[in-house]
Design a protein around this motif. Structure first.
Motif, PDB file in Angstrom:
ATOM      1  N   PRO A  19      -4.585  12.298  -7.348  1.00 28.04           N
ATOM      2  CA  PRO A  19      -4.388  11.653  -6.048  1.00 28.04           C
ATOM      3  C   PRO A  19      -5.718  11.441  -5.314  1.00 28.04           C
ATOM      4  CG  PRO A  19      -2.835  13.460  -6.346  1.00 28.04           C
ATOM      5  CD  PRO A  19      -3.844  13.572  -7.443  1.00 28.04           C
ATOM      6  N   ILE A  20      -5.889  10.240  -4.771  1.00 31.21           N
ATOM      7  CA  ILE A  20      -7.055   9.915  -3.952  1.00 31.21           C
ATOM      8  C   ILE A  20      -6.561   9.214  -2.699  1.00 31.21           C
ATOM      9  CG2 ILE A  20      -8.627   9.744  -5.922  1.00 31.21           C
ATOM     10  CD1 ILE A  20      -8.392   6.683  -5.696  1.00 31.21           C
ATOM     11  N   GLU A  21      -7.471   8.927  -1.792  1.00 32.20           N
ATOM     12  CA  GLU A  21      -7.065   8.300  -0.540  1.00 32.20           C
ATOM     13  C   GLU A  21      -6.484   6.905  -0.752  1.00 32.20           C
ATOM     14  OE1 GLU A  21     -10.997   6.109   1.229  1.00 32.20           O
ATOM     15  OE2 GLU A  21     -10.835   8.273   1.573  1.00 32.20           O
ATOM     16  N   GLY A  22      -5.516   6.579   0.091  1.00 30.49           N
ATOM     17  CA  GLY A  22      -4.927   5.245   0.128  1.00 30.49           C
ATOM     18  C   GLY A  22      -4.944   4.820   1.581  1.00 30.49           C
ATOM     19  N   LEU A  23      -3.746   4.661   2.171  1.00 28.28           N
ATOM     20  CA  LEU A  23      -3.712   4.449   3.605  1.00 28.28           C
ATOM     21  C   LEU A  23      -4.173   5.715   4.331  1.00 28.28           C
ATOM     22  CD1 LEU A  23      -0.401   2.416   4.037  1.00 28.28           C
ATOM     23  CD2 LEU A  23      -2.757   1.581   4.224  1.00 28.28           C
ATOM     24  N   ALA A  24      -3.944   6.854   3.720  1.00 29.06           N
ATOM     25  CA  ALA A  24      -4.439   8.115   4.277  1.00 29.06           C
ATOM     26  C   ALA A  24      -5.863   8.361   3.794  1.00 29.06           C
ATOM     27  CB  ALA A  24      -3.542   9.273   3.859  1.00 29.06           C
ATOM     28  N   ASP A  63       0.833  -1.194   0.000  1.00 30.31           N
ATOM     29  CA  ASP A  63       0.000   0.000   0.000  1.00 30.31           C
ATOM     30  C   ASP A  63       0.871   1.249   0.000  1.00 30.31           C
ATOM     31  OD1 ASP A  63      -2.786  -0.629  -0.039  1.00 30.31           O
ATOM     32  OD2 ASP A  63      -2.601  -1.470   1.971  1.00 30.31           O
ATOM     33  N   TYR A  64       0.239   2.382  -0.355  1.00 30.14           N
ATOM     34  CA  TYR A  64       0.888   3.679  -0.417  1.00 30.14           C
ATOM     35  C   TYR A  64       0.063   4.674   0.399  1.00 30.14           C
ATOM     36  CZ  TYR A  64       3.493   1.627  -4.304  1.00 30.14           C
ATOM     37  OH  TYR A  64       4.297   0.826  -5.071  1.00 30.14           O
ATOM     38  N   LEU A  65       0.679   5.782   0.760  1.00 25.16           N
ATOM     39  CA  LEU A  65      -0.031   6.792   1.542  1.00 25.16           C
ATOM     40  C   LEU A  65      -1.265   7.283   0.791  1.00 25.16           C
ATOM     41  CD1 LEU A  65       0.122   8.410   4.208  1.00 25.16           C
ATOM     42  CD2 LEU A  65       1.351  10.189   2.934  1.00 25.16           C
ATOM     43  N   THR A  66      -1.099   7.646  -0.470  1.00 27.99           N
ATOM     44  CA  THR A  66      -2.210   7.993  -1.352  1.00 27.99           C
ATOM     45  C   THR A  66      -2.075   7.188  -2.630  1.00 27.99           C
ATOM     46  OG1 THR A  66      -1.002   9.851  -2.317  1.00 27.99           O
ATOM     47  CG2 THR A  66      -2.422  10.335  -0.425  1.00 27.99           C
TER      48      THR A  66
END
Length: 588
Positions: free
Chosen positions: A69-74, A57-60
C-alpha cells in the motif's frame, strides 16, 4: 480482401475504416469479456473493474513495485492505540473531471453509502462490514471508526465517487450511471460506451499525480481471443491479454509484437452449488439437491485431475490449483498436505459414493435415495476457451463415477443471470486476487449472499459455514501479520475440506502488445509482473508511446465496423496458429 487463416482482415474493411486518424496517441486494448457495469458500485467482472481502476481514485493504492500500500487520495494516516480509529490526511490537489474539488467529504459519502445501502454494497460491501462511523471533519481529514480492529484499512479497494453527482440519484443502480460521461477523478475519464462494442476514455490532463503520456484509451470488445489476436496482428489494437498458449507462442516470433508472461494472480474454478440461498437463508435457484451433501462434492473433487487441465488445456502455462489464493501471494498461500490433498482417484470417489448411498441405476447413473438421478448441468462461458475445452474433461471424468453432466455453454450475461439466481449445478468461474486476501475470502461468507431482491451479494459459491465466518472475523481483526496469515490459511483449509468449489489452476498471464507503437509498459509487480489486470492502473497510466505511438485512436464509426467484422469473420474460421495445446480465458 486479405485473409488470416480464414479470418477477414479488418485492415481491408470497407471505406468506413479508412477515415483519417488524428495525431493523438491512443492505447487500444482488446477485451474478450463483456462489461457488466461502469457503475463502480455494481461492477464485478474484471473487464469492468479494470476500466474503473483508470477512471476512479482510491484512498490508497498498491505500488507497481511490490504491491504494497502507498498513498493515493490519502497522503498520510495514523491509527489510535486500540486500532479502532483511523485518521487519514487527504490531498488538496485532486479534482473531479467536471472541475469540482475532491474533498474528504466525497470519500466519507462513498463509504457511508455502501454502509447504508445494500445495492451500493454489491461489489465492495465487505470492506466496510466492520465500520461504525465515517466522517470528514474538514476537506482534508477523513476519520474512520470501526467496531473491531480491521487489518485491511490500507487495502480498501473501493472507487471514490463524487457526492455532488451521486447524492442527486434516487437509486444507486440508476441506469444513467452506466452511461458516459461519468464524473471521476482518475488519470482517465470515461467518455463513450457502446455495449459489446467499445469503451472510450480520455486522458485527465489535470490529474493530481501528473497527466498520462498517452491521450486516450480505447477498450474494444471481441467475441473471442481469435478476433483479438487478429486485430493485434493487423495493428488495429495495441494490447491483448488472456492469450491461449498457442496464440502466445505464435505471437512470440512475430515482428513488431512483444509478449509478456507472468505468474498470474488469477485462478479458474469449478463451482458446485451447495444450496443457493439469500443471506437470510431463504432457498433460491434450482441447484441439484445432491450437491448439498459434502460427500458428493468431495467425491467430485477426487474425480477431477487439475494436473491434466494444466498440461492438456493450458499446455503447461498454468500451475495445478488447490486454494483461492494463488502462490504468487506466498505469505497467504495455503497448499494441502499430501494426506489432505484430493488426489485424482476415480476408484476412491466411486467407493465413497457407494458408501454414501448413491447407488447406480440400470443406466449406470447414480441416484439419490429418493430415486433422483445425479444429472448435473455444467454452466460455462461461450467463447471462453478454458470453459469450452475443460468441459469435455469434466463430463468424462464424472461419467466414470456415475454422474451425468450436460454442458450449458452460454453468453456472459446469461452466465451472470443464472449464477446470481442460483440456477446452476456446476459452473466454471474464476477470480483475480488482491495482494490483501480479504476480498476473495469475503466472497464465501454467509453475508455475501444476496438479499431477497437479489442485491448486495458478491458470492458466486453460495457457501455458508459458521466456522468459516468465525475465522473470517478473526483474520479481519488480527493486527499481527504472522497470526493473520495463519488464520487465512485455516480458512482456505476449511474451504478445501467443504469443497463448494474445486480450484482447477492458476493461470500464467499471457499478454502481447505492439512494440512498434509502444516502447514500454509498467508491470506489476516489477520486474516480471502483468501489464493488464493489475491491482492498480500503472500499465495503462504509465504506458510509454514508441516511434509509432502517434497513430491515434480510431473514430467511433471505425470501432463499430471493427467489432462487426471481427465477430462475423471468426464464425467463418479461426486464426492460423500452431496446433499445440488448447486455451484459456477468464472471468472477473
Amino acid at each position: 480482401m486479405s485473409l488470416v487463416g480464414g479470418l477477414v482482415s479488418v485492415a481491408a474493411a470497407p471505406a468506413a475504416l479508412a477515415q483519417e486518424q488524428d495525431e493523438k496517441v491512443t492505447l487500444r486494448v482488446a477485451l474478450t469479456q463483456e462489461i457488466d457495469h461502469l457503475n463502480p458500485f455494481m461492477a464485478i467482472l474484471q473487464s469492468s473493474t479494470g476500466i474503473g481502476r483508470v477512471a476512479f481514485d482510491y484512498l490508497t493504492r498498491y505500488s507497481a513495485k511490490d504491491q504494497e500500500p502507498i498513498e493515493g487520495l490519502a497522503t498520510d494516516w495514523k491509527t489510535s492505540d486500540d486500532n479502532l480509529t483511523w485518521t487519514f490526511q487527504i490531498r488538496d490537489n485532486a479534482k473531479w473531471s467536471d472541475g469540482e474539488k475532491l474533498t474528504a467529504e466525497d470519500i466519507a459519502y462513498t463509504y457511508n453509502l455502501i454502509m447504508e445501502d445494500e445495492t451500493a454494497a454489491t461489489a465492495n460491501g465487505s470492506f466496510v462490514s466492520s465500520f461504525e462511523e465515517v466522517t470528514a471533519p474538514n476537506d482534508t481529514t477523513l476519520v474512520i471508526k470501526t467496531r473491531t480492529p480491521q487489518a485491511t484499512m490500507l487495502a480498501l479497494d473501493i472507487p471514490i465517487v463524487p457526492e455532488h453527482v451521486w447524492s442527486k440519484l434516487d437509486k444507486v443502480d440508476d441506469p444513467k450511471m452506466d452511461q458516459p460521461p461519468i464524473v471521476s477523478s482518475g488519470p482517465f475519464t470515461i467518455t463513450e460506451f457502446r455495449p459489446k462494442e467499445f469503451v472510450r476514455l480520455e486522458a485527465n490532463k489535470d490529474y493530481w499525480d501528473g497527466a498520462p503520456e498517452i491521450d486516450g484509451l480505447d477498450f474494444v470488445f471481441y467475441d473471442n481471443a481469435d478476433g483479438a489476436v487478429s486485430a493485434l496482428q493487423n495493428g488495429e489494437v495495441d494490447l491483448v491479454n488472456r492469450l491461449t498458449p498457442a496464440q502466445y507462442e505464435t505471437l512470440e516470433g512475430e515482428d513488431n509484437i512483444a509478449v509478456n508472461k507472468a505468474q498470474g494472480r488469477r485462478f479458474n474454478e469449478l463451482l458446485m452449488n451447495p444450496g443457493a440461498a439469500t443471506k437470510d437463508g431463504e432457498p433460491i435457484g434450482d441447484g441439484h439437491p445432491a450437491l448439498r451433501d459434502v460427500r458428493v462434492r468431495q467425491a467430485i473433487a477426487k474425480a477431477i485431475d487439475p494436473q491434466a487441465l494444466a498440461e492438456r488445456v493450458m499446455s503447461g502455462y498454468a500451475e495445478p490449483g488447490s486454494s483461492v489464493i494463488p502462490p504468487v501471494f506466498e505469505d497467504y498461500y495455503w497448499e494441502p498436505t499430501e494426506d489432505q490433498r484430493w488426489k485424482f482417484d476415480p476408484a476412491q470417489a466411486n467407493r465413497e459414493l457407494d458408501a454414501a448411498g448413491y447407488e447406480r441405476g440400470p443406466d449406470g447413473i447414480r441416484q439419490m435415495p429418493n430415486g433422483t438421478p445425479l444429472e448435473f448441468r455444467l454452466l460455462g462461458h461461450k467463447g471462453r476457451a478454458f470453459d469450452e475445452q475443460s468441459a469435455s474433461f469434466i463430463v468424462e471424468w464424472l461419467k466414470k463415477i456415475g454422474i451425468k453432466v450436460t454442458q450449458e455453454i452460454v453468453q456472459d450475461d446469461q452466465v451472470n443471470e443464472m449464477s446470481s439466481a442460483g440456477e446452476f449445478d456446476l459452473m466454471f468461474s474464476g477470480w483475480g486476487v488482491n495482494p490483501d486476501p480479504d476480498y476473495i475470502l469475503g466472497l464465501h461468507r454467509c453475508s455475501a449472499r444476496p438479499n431477497a431482491a437479489g442485491h448486495g451479494g458478491t458470492t458466486d459459491s453460495f457457501f455458508c459455514d459458521q466456522e468459516y465466518d468465525r475465522l473470517y472475523a478473526r483474520q479481519l481483526a488480527e493486527q499481527d501479520e504472522t497470526k493473520r496469515q495463519e488464520i487465512v490459511k485455516q480458512m482456505q483449509e476449511r474451504l478445501y475440506e467443504q469443497a463448494p468449489m474445486v480450484v482447477l489452476d492458476y493461470d500464467n498471464a499471457l499478454e502481447a502488445y505492439r512494440s512498434d507503437k509502444f516502447a514500454d509498459f509498467n508491470v506489476q509487480p516489477q520486474p516480471t509482473g502483468v501489464i493488464m489486470e493489475q491491482n492498480g492502473n500503472w500499465g495503462y497510466y504509465q504506458a510509454k508511446p514508441g516511434d509509432g505511438g502517434a497513430e491515434g485512436g480510431m473514430p467511433t464509426g471505425a470501432w463499430i465496423a471493427i467489432g462487426a467484422v471481427a465477430i462475423v469473420a471468426v464464425a467463418g474460421g479461426g486464426i492460423a496458429l500452431r496446433k499445440r495445446g488448447k486455451s484459456v480465458d477468464d472471468r472477473e
